[in-house]
Design a protein around this motif. Structure first.
Motif, PDB file in Angstrom:
ATOM      1  N   ASN A 153      -1.835  32.394   6.666  1.00  0.00           N
ATOM      2  CA  ASN A 153      -1.661  32.495   8.124  1.00  0.00           C
ATOM      3  C   ASN A 153      -0.426  31.753   8.614  1.00  0.00           C
ATOM      4  O   ASN A 153       0.308  32.255   9.463  1.00  0.00           O
ATOM      5  N   THR A 206       6.508  44.563  13.577  1.00  0.00           N
ATOM      6  CA  THR A 206       5.106  44.234  13.279  1.00  0.00           C
ATOM      7  C   THR A 206       4.407  45.435  12.631  1.00  0.00           C
ATOM      8  O   THR A 206       3.597  45.268  11.712  1.00  0.00           O
ATOM      9  N   CYS A 261      -3.988  36.653  11.542  1.00  0.00           N
ATOM     10  CA  CYS A 261      -2.898  36.286  12.447  1.00  0.00           C
ATOM     11  C   CYS A 261      -1.783  37.315  12.331  1.00  0.00           C
ATOM     12  O   CYS A 261      -1.313  37.599  11.230  1.00  0.00           O
ATOM     13  N   VAL A 303      -1.662  26.167  14.821  1.00  0.00           N
ATOM     14  CA  VAL A 303      -1.228  26.971  13.677  1.00  0.00           C
ATOM     15  C   VAL A 303      -1.814  26.402  12.377  1.00  0.00           C
ATOM     16  O   VAL A 303      -2.310  27.157  11.528  1.00  0.00           O
ATOM     17  N   ALA A 315       0.251  36.485  17.779  1.00  0.00           N
ATOM     18  CA  ALA A 315       0.828  35.149  17.973  1.00  0.00           C
ATOM     19  C   ALA A 315       2.339  35.135  17.959  1.00  0.00           C
ATOM     20  O   ALA A 315       2.992  35.941  17.301  1.00  0.00           O
ATOM     21  N   ASN A 316       2.868  34.222  18.743  1.00  0.00           N
ATOM     22  CA  ASN A 316       4.232  33.752  18.563  1.00  0.00           C
ATOM     23  C   ASN A 316       4.242  32.274  18.943  1.00  0.00           C
ATOM     24  O   ASN A 316       4.342  31.926  20.116  1.00  0.00           O
ATOM     25  N   ARG A 350       2.638  33.688   7.637  1.00  0.00           N
ATOM     26  CA  ARG A 350       2.813  34.931   8.404  1.00  0.00           C
ATOM     27  C   ARG A 350       3.175  34.670   9.860  1.00  0.00           C
ATOM     28  O   ARG A 350       3.555  35.593  10.586  1.00  0.00           O
ATOM     29  N   MET A 351       3.028  33.438  10.311  1.00  0.00           N
ATOM     30  CA  MET A 351       3.476  33.134  11.678  1.00  0.00           C
ATOM     31  C   MET A 351       4.836  32.453  11.707  1.00  0.00           C
ATOM     32  O   MET A 351       5.460  32.393  12.763  1.00  0.00           O
ATOM     33  N   VAL A 366       3.143  40.675  21.576  1.00  0.00           N
ATOM     34  CA  VAL A 366       1.888  39.951  21.352  1.00  0.00           C
ATOM     35  C   VAL A 366       0.815  40.410  22.349  1.00  0.00           C
ATOM     36  O   VAL A 366      -0.290  40.804  21.961  1.00  0.00           O
ATOM     37  N   LEU A 394       1.959  38.332  13.717  1.00  0.00           N
ATOM     38  CA  LEU A 394       3.137  37.823  14.415  1.00  0.00           C
ATOM     39  C   LEU A 394       3.829  38.934  15.196  1.00  0.00           C
ATOM     40  O   LEU A 394       4.032  40.030  14.681  1.00  0.00           O
TER      41      LEU A 394
END
Lengths: 516, 516
Positions: free
Chosen positions: B462, A426, A42, A31, A21-22, B465-466, A51, A44
């Motif tokens: 989550n 990451t 999840c 989210v 995810a971004n 972490r995003m 991603v 990032l």
């Protein structure tokens, strides 16, 4: 519950439990829904190339799709190059691209763009959720398409579909239809070719390069004398005890030469090989003009089953002896002399851990590995498939998430590595077991070769400044440490060998900058 | 000569003498042609987001387009997010995207994709060169379109059009048609509104934010009482001696509040302001529902001339006194206390060099600068226009190439900075005079705010972490040094002030990581 909650539930019900995810503002309800689902992992990425590339690596190794979360047209756009690679790898993937609330689109707010037009070239399925009630059926369709088409589903999720209310549903995993069966005529023609005495090549791609399918292909080859070639694909199970198919060379002249002798080509999992690029006065395809081409099965078929059927139809018995690669190869002699692409590759081959995953975007550097691979410990090879550079670091990231108990070794050219170096962060955050080897030749070396191919012998200032990566040199150790990844630079082959052993002996990400 | 030579000649004849590039094999003949033209400055970006963002920054400051050189669909795709921003900035740009030789496309080679579909959403003009003979007319059309539409021309150049032979031509600069004239009816309506006694706002965008046009707007405002607002645009000439227009706030509630009183809005250079995003139960547009909107002129018009015409029609005399920003503002007191976004902005404001270019992608951090700007030395402000993050570093890079004698100061958020950090290498290679200030808050802080807006008070694993960028923290100094850019980290406001002064006193790129 809202549409975003429903989306999460449909994903989890179908076993999609990793989301690269971004996010952005238009995905905040998604989210928030993900935040209510701790069973979803999840991950990032600090740019969307990370991603989508990681989702590709994950699915290649997990054999199931990941979801991605991308922010509107620009977020998707940033991920498109690696979606292109995933598309060529026929990787199942489920992209969720947020969009403005449907009623807001008419105002052409600054972040508005034609997401469908951006998505279509790199997707096998594109759909837009029509409202909260549509989240469930549309997500199920996207998931089904990703699996059945072996490809990229891109689902556009307007913000008001995410935040709109829906009632609870009794969810069940999506039922997948049977895979299509190859036509008896095609199988018959291929079998006849194998028995015809004509010089025949079987060209394998996609899931025909997994160990079981390769073994069947090996039996057919032994019984009929057909040659086995492979096309660049998502994942090849290689090494000792397995059957090796010879890669069709990248260089057009070498590819034509390698395939010159064949009168019949049976393609399993793909179409006939073509030149990566066109060149003046050179052919676009690599088989001889008179070669008969039988496209037996595509990516949509069960390729292991197709090869079984072909063996059976051609009268190849189950117990026919065939030649897997030997477990005991002549010892590979320790490399000496200069640190260069070949000596690095040899040192790597001598050190390869059991069951490793070799993730390859070495471009001009690690060609020798394909030669050595058959004698090495069994391993998976996941390469750049579509030619869009910048996949290596993300691909390794995703593979490591799919296979936490296996060592991932990324063979990475420096020029292409710079495209998505953000993926190192990451790797650090998720503490992934990836050793990245940077072949630091400080050039787009492949392009220097191509320039010579177009007849330019002496490069002027403009050519040098577009093809060299020096002045200043990149300091990969500094870059890696800046993202929390331990790193070391080596200038000698002994230094490389020692550093590699140390890196493989520990857990977690490590980067070796090999200055060649 | 070949088609690629002709392309270079047409560009140079029209004054396009900077080419931001990241080439590939299909563009090798173009690279070879560029190599024969030392008068063309080729600037390499290590990812295409750098290439297109730098071309945007260059054109905003040079007031003429740069060319870009992009490799097939994936190369274009990587540059699309910053093309999106350039599209919103109405920046003239001439993208040259290589493609396979026309006869090779049918084979669907690995790098083949639908380039037109990718290009259209982020381009104002898209064309494909039909062959070597078509290079000249198509390039001239692309150039003309970029200038007349004020926007993005994307020209697809098949390899065989580049390598095909053409005869020499007698080239001349492209003749541009007259810009369209605003309708007398619209001018009359706007002038009537200004004289009506109704509460009127003039909303300026694009080239209406250059000093001359602003001065005219200032005279109209003084004479009629109309308020002046601005929308986010390519470039605003700000500071002492200039007329300031008040930016329409990003926050939808604040925007509605700021524009609540107005009964008539005259839009010059753009359409009426709309919400950046939609939110449940909030409006999509920011003017009051009953407010009359007069869209007087768009980006295609001569906006300075439009404002002159409006002034004249409204009976505003050339000698009417108006209020530019004062050259002598109350002294800005030196900041003390913690290092944070506000204290950094104040320190910057106190140190701003004469005629600086402020390149802004600070997202949540440098809001105070807009408040302080009117009293500072005259400067240009070039911000993120389209909301696609990752423009700051490339934009500064291009601006510095356009204006080598001016200091570029990039106000850069950390999360968006990571998207295109590769641009730092280009700054080092070209020895560009850019001071980058990283507001290192280690979070997508704007999204944390948006999460709270959707009602989430406590973030779970989550969400954290995003939305967080910690664990590990990015070490921006290490990243910068890895690309050859000198850097320093500061934790205190005194440290920041001292480092900033030192950075401004020297030439060449410097990065300050301000941990806030």
């Amino acid at each position: 519950m809202n549409g975003a909650d429903m989306l999460c539930d449909v994903l989890l019900t179908n076993g999609v439990d990793v989301c690269f995810a971004n996010p952005g503002t238009s995905e905040m309800h998604f989210v928030a829904a993900l935040d209510r689902k701790p069973q979803m992992r999840c991950v990032l990425g600090l740019s969307e190339g990370v991603v989508t590339g990681a989702a590709d690596g994950y699915a290649r190794m997990a054999d199931k799709p990941a979801a991605t979360l991308l922010h509107l047209g620009p977020g998707l756009a940033n991920g498109l190059a690696n979606l292109h690679n995933a598309r060529r790898a026929r990787t199942p993937m489920l992209n969720i691209v947020g969009d403005h609330a449907s009623y807001h689109l008419q105002h052409d707010a600054p972040l508005t763009s034609d997401i469908e037009s951006l998505a279509r070239p790199m997707s096998h399925w594109v759909g837009r959720v029509a409202g909260a009630q549509d989240v469930r059926p549309r997500t199920e369709e996207a998931y089904r398409s990703a699996l059945m088409l072996r490809g990229i589903s891109t689902m556009i999720l307007p913000a008001d579909a995410a935040w709109g209310e829906v009632g609870p549903a009794d969810l069940a995993p999506v039922t997948l239809p049977e895979r299509p069966v190859v036509s008896p005529e095609a199988v018959g023609a291929a079998a006849a070719a194998l028995r015809s005495g004509k010089r025949t090549v079987i060209i394998l791609a996609g899931r025909a390069l997994r160990a079981g399918a390769l073994e069947t292909a090996g039996r057919i080859s032994s019984a009929t004398g057909a040659a086995l070639f492979s096309q660049t694909s998502d994942r090849t199970e290689r090494g000792a005890g397995r059957v090796a198919a010879r890669p069709v060379p990248y260089n057009i002249d070498l590819a034509v030469e390698a395939l010159r002798e064949f009168e019949v080509a049976i393609c399993v999992g793909g179409k006939q090989p073509v030149g990566f690029f066109a060149y003046p006065h050179k052919p676009s395809t690599t088989l001889q003009p008179g070669c008969a081409v039988i496209e037996l099965a595509g990516h949509e078929h069960d390729l292991a089953e197709t090869l079984n059927l072909l063996a059976e139809t051609a009268g190849v018995r189950n117990d026919v002896p065939f030649t897997p690669n030997r477990f005991t190869q002549p010892e590979i002699v320790a490399p000496t002399g200069a640190l260069n692409a070949d000596s690095i590759t040899i040192a790597l081959a001598r050190t390869l851990p059991e069951n490793a995953i070799i993730c390859e975007e070495s471009i001009t550097s690690a060609g020798k590995m394909a030669v050595l691979a058959p004698g090495l410990s069994p391993h998976d090879h996941i390469p750049l498939t579509g030619g869009a550079i910048g996949i290596g670091i993300p691909l390794a990231t995703g593979a490591a998430i799919a296979c936490p108990d296996r060592k991932v070794i990324a063979l990475q050219a420096d020029g292409s590595g710079m495209y998505t170096l953000q993926g190192l962060w990451t790797q650090a955050r998720e503490n992934l077991d990836v050793v990245t080897v940077i072949f630091a030749n400080r050039a787009y070396a492949i392009l220097q070769g191509e320039m010579r191919n177009v007849g330019v012998k002496d490069f002027g200032r403009n050519a040098r400044r577009m093809l060299d990566l020096d002045n200043p040199d990149l300091d990969w150790c500094s870059l890696a440490r800046g993202m929390g990844v331990e790193a070391a630079r080596v200038d000698t082959i002994d230094g490389f060998t020692d550093t590699l052993k140390a890196a493989l002996a520990q857990k977690g990400p490590f980067l070796i900058e090999a200055r060649i």
